[in-house]
Motif scaffolding. Structure first.
Motif, PDB file in Angstrom:
ATOM      1  N   LYS A 150      20.537  -0.662 -17.800  1.00 46.84           N
ATOM      2  CA  LYS A 150      20.670  -1.818 -18.680  1.00 46.84           C
ATOM      3  C   LYS A 150      20.858  -3.094 -17.871  1.00 46.84           C
ATOM      4  O   LYS A 150      21.735  -3.160 -16.993  1.00 46.84           O
ATOM      5  N   ASN A 151      20.064  -4.081 -18.192  1.00 41.22           N
ATOM      6  CA  ASN A 151      20.121  -5.374 -17.516  1.00 41.22           C
ATOM      7  C   ASN A 151      21.018  -6.300 -18.327  1.00 41.22           C
ATOM      8  O   ASN A 151      20.726  -6.598 -19.492  1.00 41.22           O
ATOM      9  N   LEU A 152      22.110  -6.735 -17.702  1.00 42.99           N
ATOM     10  CA  LEU A 152      23.083  -7.548 -18.431  1.00 42.99           C
ATOM     11  C   LEU A 152      22.750  -9.032 -18.394  1.00 42.99           C
ATOM     12  O   LEU A 152      23.513  -9.842 -18.909  1.00 42.99           O
ATOM     13  N   ASN A 153      21.657  -9.375 -17.778  1.00 35.26           N
ATOM     14  CA  ASN A 153      21.251 -10.777 -17.776  1.00 35.26           C
ATOM     15  C   ASN A 153      20.377 -11.106 -18.983  1.00 35.26           C
ATOM     16  O   ASN A 153      20.508 -12.173 -19.573  1.00 35.26           O
TER      17      ASN A 153
ATOM     18  N   ASN B 238      22.409  -3.718 -12.647  1.00 33.64           N
ATOM     19  CA  ASN B 238      22.141  -2.929 -13.845  1.00 33.64           C
ATOM     20  C   ASN B 238      23.173  -1.831 -14.011  1.00 33.64           C
ATOM     21  O   ASN B 238      23.664  -1.264 -13.035  1.00 33.64           O
TER      22      ASN B 238
ATOM     23  N   PHE C  89      19.521  -8.405 -21.303  1.00 34.46           N
ATOM     24  CA  PHE C  89      19.717  -7.330 -22.272  1.00 34.46           C
ATOM     25  C   PHE C  89      18.446  -6.528 -22.517  1.00 34.46           C
ATOM     26  O   PHE C  89      18.179  -6.074 -23.625  1.00 34.46           O
TER      27      PHE C  89
ATOM     28  N   VAL D 233      30.126  -6.558 -23.507  1.00 35.26           N
ATOM     29  CA  VAL D 233      29.086  -7.441 -24.025  1.00 35.26           C
ATOM     30  C   VAL D 233      29.402  -7.687 -25.485  1.00 35.26           C
ATOM     31  O   VAL D 233      29.591  -6.739 -26.251  1.00 35.26           O
TER      32      VAL D 233
ATOM     33  N   ILE E 194      30.422  -1.878 -21.870  1.00 31.94           N
ATOM     34  CA  ILE E 194      29.217  -1.404 -21.206  1.00 31.94           C
ATOM     35  C   ILE E 194      29.558  -0.477 -20.055  1.00 31.94           C
ATOM     36  O   ILE E 194      28.849   0.498 -19.791  1.00 31.94           O
TER      37      ILE E 194
ATOM     38  N   VAL F 272      28.466 -11.772 -21.570  1.00 32.15           N
ATOM     39  CA  VAL F 272      29.049 -10.705 -20.779  1.00 32.15           C
ATOM     40  C   VAL F 272      30.451 -11.115 -20.345  1.00 32.15           C
ATOM     41  O   VAL F 272      30.674 -12.251 -19.928  1.00 32.15           O
TER      42      VAL F 272
END
Lengths: 253, 705
Positions: free
Chosen positions: B538-541, B52, B543, B104, B157, B13
């Protein structure tokens, strides 16, 4: 014997080099962030010169994070005066030593030399990147207790990746870096060694990165790590004013 | 692009913050990466956590798009250098309202590490441990790989602006937290900020002859065709001591290139209670001139107008003439985003906008804004009233709509795509169930002052449940009966189901999904069921994505067909009474519509009795009628109902007749199945309804003015 290298003499040096990629400046080799790298524009006879401002003793010379291939030739030169801006002009330097103990994670050289001017010369014709990349150079005078660590060294390889399992029992992973963490003990050390550890911990605490060389004697590069203490300093007394001490260390990437 | 097929990802990210004179670049890992300008920059690992990123909608019954915002937390503490904190950046630069972008990226190149494979360790005074103690074979592990990341190939994102004035929600020696919002929610920009001023203050816009009663009133902004009613208040803007007096009806400020504030001013205007002729009009200045002799000192003038023109940008992007009236809701939405919020074309997915317009070419909207109103307030009403789903995803705004046709593409979801125990089904969790929708009209826009709105009733569901549950709306932009019936009829259809919400935590293949995607799932109670994705977080930790879908049925043609055009405009009371089925009611009533008159294969006409009652589906009613006709005919008379056409078909092995005798006689209770009563069915063995029989909840909602 274990070594703790807490201060790099190179951080205060005046730096020059044969070449530099403007996006990856030379100052990055003394930046605390390993991945903030320096890049050359060529592969042959590249050099970095350090002017320490006065004669300084180096007992350990380390570098971390590079793209060097196993066939790279790395030579450290030392001189009381500036011998010029080519590796050839340093051929007659008072001190020169080829560094053989290295890989892309770290490099280490044990020495005992005192000079103002130093040159690190590198050639790596087999490197397909087209450039040489270096992360951090850390060199200076280490401290070591009289007594070495005990046999109970514990090492772990940690994977910080995230894995999610599905209802159907498949898995998805977000791959992240692996790093080493160590736990080691000093057993029954005298008051002088205890003070050495106190001075060490007072200097770096749990926030200042430093270099541990677990074994400076035999192929130490695998055990040369840049990182932080993760434990507090505690002594448990043993007879005759001695003490045991346990410490933990985690590698920085 | 997060690979949807790979099991593992090395995605990273990246966060870019554009302050005035300085660009900050942070990541979750220290690394060099190529920015979108093609240059290498160092991205410092300062991202502590990212909230998120959510796009989509909460439910259907109101303009409830999920606020597009992301909370970001950065590490503030020093790394090694005591000065290496964010404090100087916070004090020396202004962060509020600045652009922040989240990328991302997967690596474009991965080099596995070259490491030494074994070693020795000496511990204690003289003990040497051998190579097998704990060294292992590191050369086999990707331990210190070099990976190349190029942001030009990355997914954006989210792109938005840091909140202002409340910039930092948390600021300590260890952490800095703030939120970024998409352009719509940061701005309280007024659509119509200009007011009539008298010029007393030197910098004011000057209308020295403006009436006292008009001072500080908003100068109106007008969209759409209002020429049927004199609604546009004309403010007097010059002295009435001249032979003619000038009036102004709309604001000329804030127009896009090539736009005029009004496209038309009718020469007939309303002055007090009378109609007079305007001497001249000027659409570019939105002014009109009236001979002073027609005016009293306090006369109030109202003009019939058509609002803003489309302008150059809209004509360029959507085709057509720039001088035409701006009235298609898609183009109005574009005008609001582009002209008032300053969203560039590069951040509007014009394809989705034109696709919506192409699918709905005849939509028109109109609105008259003479009170202060913000863009953030009117965009939701515009999109909701026309069924336009506007959402921001990445750096762009997209327009989509629930498709009531068969979906052209679906994504299959299996047990390998979601986390254990995360698949949950809820029936109408937001309690939107309704069997009636009322749309109230603002009399301001209506010719008929006695028309107060439209009611859309799902009579089948109302009768079944015995309780009337009503959703009520008042439209700001949508004032056309057929448009309202079409739009809110669909809402009633969904609300009356009632809809089921499906939530699950999806893995990487779900990460790239977006609102109004259609997912096909085989799990739990569903077998190849289409679910409409309405919200994705969407969870950027890791995915993964929290997905919220709605099971609103297979919205294909068989479940929905617009049939208004086939319904006769007027029916007599008697026809209304005896055509209950025609109007969509599946009820057979004793003495009312419980008979047919059949003459089969040359025999005389015979009464065929139908069993009174309410039939759950038109197919069940058709089957009953078929059974009764068959019993009477002594031969198989088939009656079928087509959901795609909305018509009944009667067929038999031999010719037969259906007689519509004694029209309008209350003593004759015949059941009409959408046939023209003036025409006896005769001469063949198969007949199909003349008119569509739209049944409530099947393919039509009934509407009454």
């Amino acid at each position: 014997m274990i070594r703790f290298l807490t201060e790099s003499k190179m951080d205060a040096a005046t730096l020059t080099s044969l070449s530099v990629n403007a996006s990856f400046p030379l100052a990055n080799i003394i930046d605390t962030k390993l991945k903030k790298t320096y890049r050359t524009t060529g592969l042959l006879n590249e050099w970095i010169k350090f002017d320490l401002g006065g004669a300084e003793q180096l007992l350990s010379f380390c570098f971390f994070y590079s793209n060097l291939t196993p066939s790279a030739t790395i030579t450290l030169y030392g001189s009381a005066t500036d011998l010029g801006n080519t590796e050839a002009s340093w051929a007659g330097a008072a001190y020169s030593q080829v560094i053989t103990d290295f890989d892309q994670r770290a490099g280490f050289l044990d020495l005992s030399q005192t000079y103002q001017w130093w040159m690190l010369a590198i050639s790596d014709s087999a490197n397909t990147s087209g450039y040489i990349e270096l992360g951090r150079i850390f060199a200076g005078v280490h401290v070591s207790p009289e007594d070495n660590i005990s046999e109970s060294l514990r090492e772990g390889l940690v994977d910080s990746s995230i894995v999610n399992f599905t209802q159907g029992r498949s898995a998805y992973g977000t791959t992240r870096e692996k790093f080493k963490q160590f736990s080691f003990d000093f057993t029954d050390i005298d008051s002088d060694d205890q003070q050495t550890l106190r001075d060490l911990f007072n200097e770096v605490g749990k926030t200042e990165p430093f270099v541990i060389i677990f074994d400076s004697d035999v192929e130490p590069v695998e055990l040369t790590r840049y990182g932080l203490f993760t434990s507090d300093l505690e002594f448990s007394s043993t007879p005759n004013y001695r003490a045991n001490c346990a410490l933990s260390f985690v590698e920085l990437r | 692009m997060i690979s949807q097929s790979s099991v593992n990802t090395r995605a990273r990210v990246f966060l870019k913050i554009e302050l005035d004179g300085l660009t900050l670049r942070y990541s979750d890992h220290d690394m060099y990466a190529k920015d979108t300008d093609g240059n290498y920059y160092f991205w410092e690992a300062r991202i502590k956590s990212l909230g998120n990123v959510t796009a989509g909608f909460n439910d259907f019954k109101e303009a409830a798009e999920t606020t597009s915002a992301v909370t970001i937390s950065l590490f503030n503490g020093k790394r090694a250098d005591p000065e290496d904190t964010l404090d100087d950046l916070v004090s020396d630069y202004f962060w509020g309202g600045k652009t922040a972008t989240i990328f991302v990226a997967e690596p474009t190149e991965i080099q596995e590490a070259n490491t030494m494979d074994t070693g020795y360790l000496t511990v204690g005074p003289d003990v040497t441990m051998g190579p097998d103690v704990f060294m292992g074979d590191y050369s086999l592990t990707p331990y210190f790989a070099h990976s190349e990341y190029v942001l030009a190939d990355a997914d954006i994102i989210f792109k938005g602006k840091i909140s202002f004035p409340n910039v930092f929600s948390l600021y300590s020696d260890t952490e800095l937290e703030f939120s970024i919002y998409d352009d719509r929610y940061l701005s309280e920009t007024l659509l119509n900020p200009n007011i009539y001023q008298t010029g007393i203050v030197e910098t004011d816009t000057t209308y020295p002859y403006i009436r006292d009663t008009d001072v500080s009133k908003q100068i109106p902004v007008i969209y759409g065709d209002h020429s049927n009613l004199p609604i546009a208040y004309a403010a007097m803007t010059d002295t009435s001591e001249n032979l003619s007096t000038t009036f102004k009806v709309a604001d000329t400020a804030g127009l896009a290139a090539g736009q005029a504030p009004v496209s038309y001013i009718d020469l007939d205007c309303l002055v007090d209670d009378g109609v007079i002729k305007i001497y001249s009009v000027d659409e570019t200045t939105a002014t009109l001139v009236i001979f002073t002799k027609y005016l009293q000192p306090d006369s109030r003038v109202y003009a019939r107008v058509k609002g803003k023109t489309r302008g150059t940008n809209i004509a360029s992007n959507f085709g057509g003439s720039s001088s035409d009236l701006l009235e298609h809701p898609v183009e109005v939405l574009y005008d609001l985003l582009s002209n008032y919020l300053g969203v560039p074309d590069s951040r509007i997915d014009l394809d989705s906008f034109t696709d919506f317009q192409d699918a709905n070419p005849d939509l028109v909207c109109k609105a008259y804004f003479d009170k202060p109103v913000s863009i953030a307030e009117i965009i939701p009403s515009l999109t909701f009233e026309f069924g336009m789903d506007l959402f921001s995803l990445g750096e762009k705004f997209y327009l989509s709509t629930l498709t009531f046709a068969a979906p052209t593409s679906v994504t299959q979801i299996t047990e390998d795509d979601f986390a254990p125990e995360s698949f949950k089904v809820s029936v109408d969790p937001n309690r939107m169930y309704a069997n009636k929708v009322s749309v109230l009209f603002d009399p301001f826009y209506q010719e008929d002052q006695f028309t107060n709105g439209l009611e859309l009733i799902h009579s089948q569901k109302r009768s079944f449940h015995g309780i009337e549950t009503n959703l009520q709306y008042q439209c700001v932009w949508n004032h056309e009966d057929d448009q309202i019936v079409n739009r809110f009829g669909r809402l009633l259809y969904i609300a009356s189901l009632p809809p089921r919400q499906v939530n699950f935590k999806g893995m990487a293949p779900c990460f790239a999904r977006r609102p109004n995607d259609v997912l096909e799932v085989n799990h739990f109670i569903y077998s190849s069921q289409n679910l409409y994705l309405r919200q994705i977080s969407k969870n950027l930790n890791d995915f993964t994505a929290d997905v919220s879908c709605w099971d609103i049925g297979v919205l294909d043609v068989k479940d929905w067909a617009t049939a208004l055009a086939s319904v006769p405009a007027t029916l007599s009371d008697a026809q209304n009474a005896s055509h209950a089925i025609y109007h969509g009611d599946l009820t057979i009533t004793d003495g009312f519509n419980d008979e047919l008159y059949l003459a089969y294969n040359g025999a005389g006409s015979t009464v065929v009795a139908l069993t009174p009652g309410t039939y759950d589906t038109p197919e069940l009613l058709a089957a009953h009628i078929s059974a009764q006709l068959t019993a009477t005919a002594g031969a198989s008379v088939t009656v079928t109902y087509s959901r795609s056409t909305g018509k009944f078909t009667l067929s038999a092995p031999a010719n037969f007749e259906i007689n519509w005798t004694s029209f309008y006689s209350a003593s004759v209770a015949r059941c009409n199945l959408g046939f023209d009563e003036t025409v006896h069915l005769t001469g063949t063995n198969t007949y199909t309804s003349t008119y569509v029989c739209p049944f409530d909840g099947v393919n039509q909602v009934s509407s009454w003015d």
